[in-house]
Design a protein around this motif. Structure first.
Motif, short mmCIF file in Angstrom:
data_model
loop_
_atom_site.label_atom_id
_atom_site.label_comp_id
_atom_site.label_asym_id
_atom_site.label_seq_id
_atom_site.Cartn_x
_atom_site.Cartn_y
_atom_site.Cartn_z
N LEU A 20 -5.68 14.46 8.11
CA LEU A 20 -5.62 14.93 6.72
C LEU A 20 -5.64 13.77 5.84
N THR A 21 -6.68 13.68 4.85
CA THR A 21 -6.90 12.93 4.03
C THR A 21 -5.97 13.18 2.56
N VAL A 22 -5.36 12.30 2.23
CA VAL A 22 -4.48 12.40 1.01
C VAL A 22 -5.02 11.42 -0.17
N ALA A 23 -4.78 11.87 -1.26
CA ALA A 23 -5.15 11.01 -2.47
C ALA A 23 -4.15 9.84 -2.81
N ALA A 24 -4.74 8.99 -3.24
CA ALA A 24 -3.65 7.84 -3.81
C ALA A 24 -2.64 8.43 -4.50
N GLY A 25 -1.36 7.83 -4.51
CA GLY A 25 -0.33 8.53 -5.15
C GLY A 25 0.46 9.98 -4.80
N THR A 26 -0.13 10.36 -3.78
CA THR A 26 0.26 11.83 -3.29
C THR A 26 1.76 11.39 -2.77
N GLU A 27 2.57 12.25 -3.13
CA GLU A 27 4.17 11.91 -2.50
C GLU A 27 4.48 12.73 -1.26
N THR A 28 3.85 14.00 -1.37
CA THR A 28 4.10 14.67 -0.15
C THR A 28 2.91 15.25 0.55
N ALA A 29 2.86 15.41 1.67
CA ALA A 29 1.94 15.93 2.40
C ALA A 29 2.18 16.87 3.66
N SER A 30 1.39 17.86 4.00
CA SER A 30 1.88 18.73 5.20
C SER A 30 0.61 18.78 6.10
N ASP B 32 -7.19 6.30 -1.28
CA ASP B 32 -6.86 7.31 -0.39
C ASP B 32 -6.62 7.02 0.87
N VAL B 33 -5.74 7.69 1.55
CA VAL B 33 -5.16 7.29 2.97
C VAL B 33 -5.21 8.58 3.90
N GLY C 170 0.90 -1.27 -0.07
CA GLY C 170 0.02 -0.10 0.15
C GLY C 170 0.98 1.28 0.02
N VAL C 171 1.05 1.72 1.15
CA VAL C 171 1.58 3.22 1.14
C VAL C 171 2.40 3.11 2.69
N ARG C 172 3.60 3.57 2.37
CA ARG C 172 4.65 3.76 3.44
C ARG C 172 5.36 5.26 3.87
N ILE C 173 5.60 5.25 5.01
CA ILE C 173 5.92 7.04 5.07
C ILE C 173 7.40 6.65 5.16
N GLY D 40 2.03 26.57 20.57
CA GLY D 40 2.77 25.74 19.86
C GLY D 40 2.34 25.31 18.42
N VAL D 41 3.46 25.58 17.35
CA VAL D 41 2.57 25.06 15.96
C VAL D 41 3.55 24.21 15.45
N LEU D 42 3.14 23.03 14.99
CA LEU D 42 3.75 21.70 14.69
C LEU D 42 3.47 21.56 12.83
N ASN D 43 4.45 21.88 12.33
CA ASN D 43 4.01 21.72 10.72
C ASN D 43 4.88 20.48 10.36
N THR D 44 4.19 19.31 10.30
CA THR D 44 4.74 17.96 9.79
C THR D 44 4.67 17.81 8.41
N GLU D 45 5.76 17.80 7.81
CA GLU D 45 6.25 17.55 6.49
C GLU D 45 6.41 16.16 5.99
N LEU D 46 5.73 15.33 5.28
CA LEU D 46 5.74 14.13 4.86
C LEU D 46 6.22 13.85 3.54
N THR D 47 6.96 12.63 3.53
CA THR D 47 6.98 12.02 2.09
C THR D 47 6.29 10.50 2.10
N LEU D 48 5.77 10.16 1.07
CA LEU D 48 5.15 8.76 1.08
C LEU D 48 5.58 8.20 -0.06
N ALA D 49 5.77 6.83 -0.01
CA ALA D 49 6.05 6.06 -0.95
C ALA D 49 4.72 5.12 -1.31
N TRP D 50 4.46 4.57 -2.54
CA TRP D 50 3.52 4.04 -2.82
C TRP D 50 3.63 2.77 -3.61
N ALA D 51 3.07 1.46 -3.46
CA ALA D 51 3.21 0.32 -3.82
C ALA D 51 2.77 0.49 -5.38
N ASP D 52 3.02 -0.05 -6.17
CA ASP D 52 2.58 -0.23 -7.68
C ASP D 52 1.00 -0.65 -7.59
#
Length: 808
Positions: free
Chosen positions: A240-250, A226-227, A192-195, A209-221
């Protein structure tokens, strides 16, 4: 759903590794430890002697010119996941990785991790993993020969490879160029998807306090769902819901009424757990909410260098940090705790991770987060020009992105610095002729690295280099601007030259001294022991180092009579030189905003600039640093035609104390006394002029000033150097009393006893003492507390020393 499963391929995880030479004379296959290095494997197998002992360093140089193969086999049980990857967190350095006869890839960078898809290569039983390493020295020479030589210091072209520079030898470290799997290695299995990475950037918005969490995601073929990304911190959950194949999220989270993180001496260090989840994949870390800024604006005196946390300027009392062992895989949480405690106990609030080492471990940064030690992290470029060709530039970018991503979470991270001395080197070290117009690294320091920091860690300041004047039209080592390295002291001139400078911020300065006697004699076996003995010089890496030790005595101390006096005299002179400089710098506050001494630690037993030697024994320099790095410092300083008492108050409360200045004889007489009571505001300094009644001695060779605050702060001033001071050789007596922890030595003075120091390691290398460089006036006593040792019946030279027994 996703579930990342990990199969460790480390020795601790159950993998059995071997290592063998692929060429040369060593024909034995031996057991290997992963993570580890070939030197430590050979040592554990009894195939080589201790590389630190005697002249073994040169006898073992063949290791760095030999190619090595690491091999293991493991079984694999399919777990239903779609993707399997071999993940190597650190390979040192030029390696070829093969699994079941298939080459996975080639690496050429110690400072980054690698990930290889092995989904179709794993079998149920007997997977054969082989990692072949090119000899580090020959690999560096081969790369250098291929595209030309770029100027560098020291023997080998370390700047040709992205490998720890000091591993090839430095002016304080051994030439033990290693290879090995130096960080964990494993198989990760997922669907599926990996952090892939997380950057939790914690800041402040008023009291929140403000935390801006920046992620990159890896997706299996083929995975097209959506995750949901969930971030939890300080009792706040944000999704936060992100669409399939999205490589970055904030994801932005707000924590109300957050407790701020402060460096030591300015407040507490609260840390907040952070959990990031994408279905069943989780990442966990900790953050501290704070802001950091660096003011390098011009002012009427030049260019500032003011580091602020939560908008509060911090006076830096720091030290440079090198890798804590020449074989870094021997380091762990406990070793880091011990060494960072050395910084804490000395009153330091910042460690600069120098650019010839490594991007430090999570253990190092976690401890600094917890203890409130700010960290200045160099990018890994030191004392050399660097090619900007496509291959090396790609490696530099990859390692920098990974390092910034990994370390950006840490509250202690205060400065990213582009390089160590390379801009200075280009300007002044004769590089331009051999470079012949070729790029030399400026593109990294002025373009690539600041862009990466601005993109990935915009909350942390960036400095182009150290030293640097923050203007390309000003010499990079100009005392009036930015950061300065002071190396004419030690190399050419007397340490009193420190007073000629008015630096805005000193990020390197140092003076050498030998390690503890037990440390030195554990590896140096010359008969007789001599400063210029063959093995002694193996453990003195600085150019003309022992000659500079001798020359550096100047008029301060006499030349030694024997090896015991050499050891004590040069250790004492080292301590005095650095204390002299720091007291001067602090007396300039607020013009001067910090000092970072070279260096806190050693990576083997050696004569060096370190305050703590390679066996962890605190040298006299360390005790001098503890004295001059106190939050409230008194020091007597010359100003034009007078003497002043400089009082630097590096606390948040007003310093009100009555100060008594007494002109005394070396015996017991008091000739004059003056009392005054300055009010030193928080985070400020005052200068108080002293009247001639105390500053004009009748006989400068027999008198001195004793300066005491009612709160216990003390300092001294001498009108002549020790070589002219009429110190008594019979000025004190010592008694020994056994304790449950070891023993106490109480010294009582009948006349001035200057710089008393106890060296219990002379009797037992495991013994440690709590204090050093203690000065007593007539009638005073001091007790040294010794631990981890059996009490002797008495102590004297060379266990108990003072300046008196050198000059009386």
């Amino acid at each position: 759903m996703t579930s990342v499963k990990t199969v460790p391929l480390t020795t601790e995880g159950g993998a059995a590794w071997t290592v063998r030479a692929l060429d040369g004379q060593f024909g034995t296959t031996i057991a290997a430890t992963v993570p580890g290095e070939v030197h430590t494997d050979l040592l554990a197998a009894g195939e080589i002697p201790d590389p630190f002992d005697g002249d073994n360093e040169s006898a073992l140089a063949w290791i760095g010119r030999t190619n090595w193969s690491y091999q293991t086999s493991f079984d694999w049980t399919a777990d239903g996941n779609a993707v399997q990857e071999l993940v190597a967190d650190g390979l040192d350095t030029v390696a070829t990785i093969t699994l079941n006869g298939r080459e996975l890839g080639r690496t050429a960078n110690q400072h980054r991790s690698y990930r290889f898809d092995v989904t179709d290569l794993l079998v149920a039983e007997g997977n054969e993993l082989v990692i072949e390493f090119a000899g580090a020295v020959t690999a560096a020479e081969a790369v250098s020969a291929g595209y030309g030589t770029w100027p560098h210091t020291n023997l080998h072209p370390y700047n040709a490879l992205r490998k720890m520079a000091s591993n090839f030898g430095w002016d304080w470290g051994p030439d033990v160029a290693t290879v090995g799997i130096w960080r964990p290695i494993r198989v990760e299995s997922w669907s599926g998807v990996r952090i892939d990475s997380v950057r939790p950037l914690a800041g402040l918005d008023g009291d929140s306090g403000v935390l801006n969490t920046e992620l990159t995601l890896a997706w299996a073929d083929g995975f097209s769902e959506d995750v949901t990304v969930t971030v939890e911190v300080g009792g706040t959950k944000t999704e936060l819901t992100v669409a399939a194949g999205t490589e970055t999220a904030s994801v932005t989270s707000t924590v109300d009424a957050v407790d701020r993180w402060w460096p030591r001496g300015h407040g507490e260090q609260p840390l907040y757990d952070v959990t990031v989840a994408v279905h069943e994949d989780r990442w966990q870390g900790r953050v501290g909410f704070r802001t950091v800024s660096l003011n390098v604006d011009p002012d009427n005196n030049g260019t500032q260098f003011v580091l602020s946390v939560n908008d509060k300027p911090i006076y830096v009392r720091g030290a440079n940090w090198i890798p804590d062992d020449a074989f870094v895989t021997r380091l762990n949480r406990a070793t880091y705790e011990t060494s960072i405690q050395d910084a804490l106990d000395a009153g330091m609030n910042l460690l600069r991770v120098w650019g010839g080492g490594i991007y430090e471990s999570e253990d190092f940064y976690d401890i600094c987060d917890e203890q409130g030690i700010l960290v200045w992290q160099d990018f890994l470029f030191a004392c050399a020009a660097y090619s900007e060709d496509e291959a090396l530039a790609a490696e530099v970018e990859a390692e920098a992105r990974e390092a910034v991503t990994r370390l950006s979470q840490h509250a202690s991270l205060a400065v990213w610095n582009g390089n160590n001395e390379n801009i200075w080197g280009y300007v002044e070290w004769g590089w331009r002729v051999p470079l012949a117009g070729r790029p030399w690294g400026a593109g990294y320091y002025f373009d690539l690295l600041p862009r990466i920091v601005a993109e990935l860690d915009p909350r942390t300041p960036y400095s182009q280099g150290s030293p640097y004047s923050f203007d390309q039209f000003i010499h990079p080592n100009d005392e009036r601007h930015g950061t300065m390295h002071i190396w004419d002291v030690w190399n050419q001139v007397d340490y009193t030259t420190y007073r000629k400078y008015k630096p805005r911020f000193v990020s390197e300065f140092g003076f050498q001294g030998p390690p503890a006697w037990s440390t030195l004699t554990s590896v140096v076996h010359d008969e007789p022991l001599d400063p210029y003995g063959e093995q002694m010089l193996v453990h003195q890496k600085a150019f003309e180092g022992n000659l500079k030790l001798e020359r550096g005595l100047g008029e301060h101390l006499p030349k030694w009579k024997d090896i015991d006096d050499w050891h004590w005299t040069t250790q004492l002179n080292q301590a005095r030189a650095i204390a002299f400089g720091i007291e001067h710098f602090r007396s300039l506050y607020p013009l001067n905003t910090g000092a970072v001494v070279w260096q806190l630690n050693d990576n083997w037993p050696v004569v060096s600039w370190a305050a703590v030697d390679g066996h962890g024994i605190r040298k006299p320099l360390w005790f001098a640093l503890k004295r001059v790095y106190v939050e409230r410092l008194l020091t007597v300083q010359p100003r034009e035609n007078e003497l002043v008492v400089a009082a630097h108050n590096d606390t948040d409360t007003t310093w009100s104390t009555e100060i008594t200045v007494t002109r005394r004889s070396i015996g017991s007489d008091s000739f004059a006394r003056e009392t005054f009571a300055p009010e030193v505001e928080p985070r400020s300094a005052t200068l108080s002029s002293l009247p001639e009644s105390v500053t004009k001695p009748t006989d400068p060779t027999r008198e001195y000033l004793e300066v005491r605050g009612a709160d216990g702060t003390t300092t001294y001033w001498y009108f002549v150097e020790d070589t002219a001071l009429r110190l008594s050789g019979n000025a004190y007596a010592a008694s020994v009393v056994a304790t449950d922890e070891g023993y106490d030595v109480t010294v009582t003075a009948t006349a001035l006893a200057k710089d008393l120091a106890l060296f219990p390691d002379r009797l037992d290398p495991a013994a440690r003492v709590d204090s050093g460089l203690v000065t007593l006036s007539a009638g005073e006593s001091h007790t040294f507390h010794v631990t981890a040792a059996t009490a002797p019946t008495s102590v004297g030279v060379p266990v108990l020393r003072s300046a008196n027994d050198l000059v009386s």
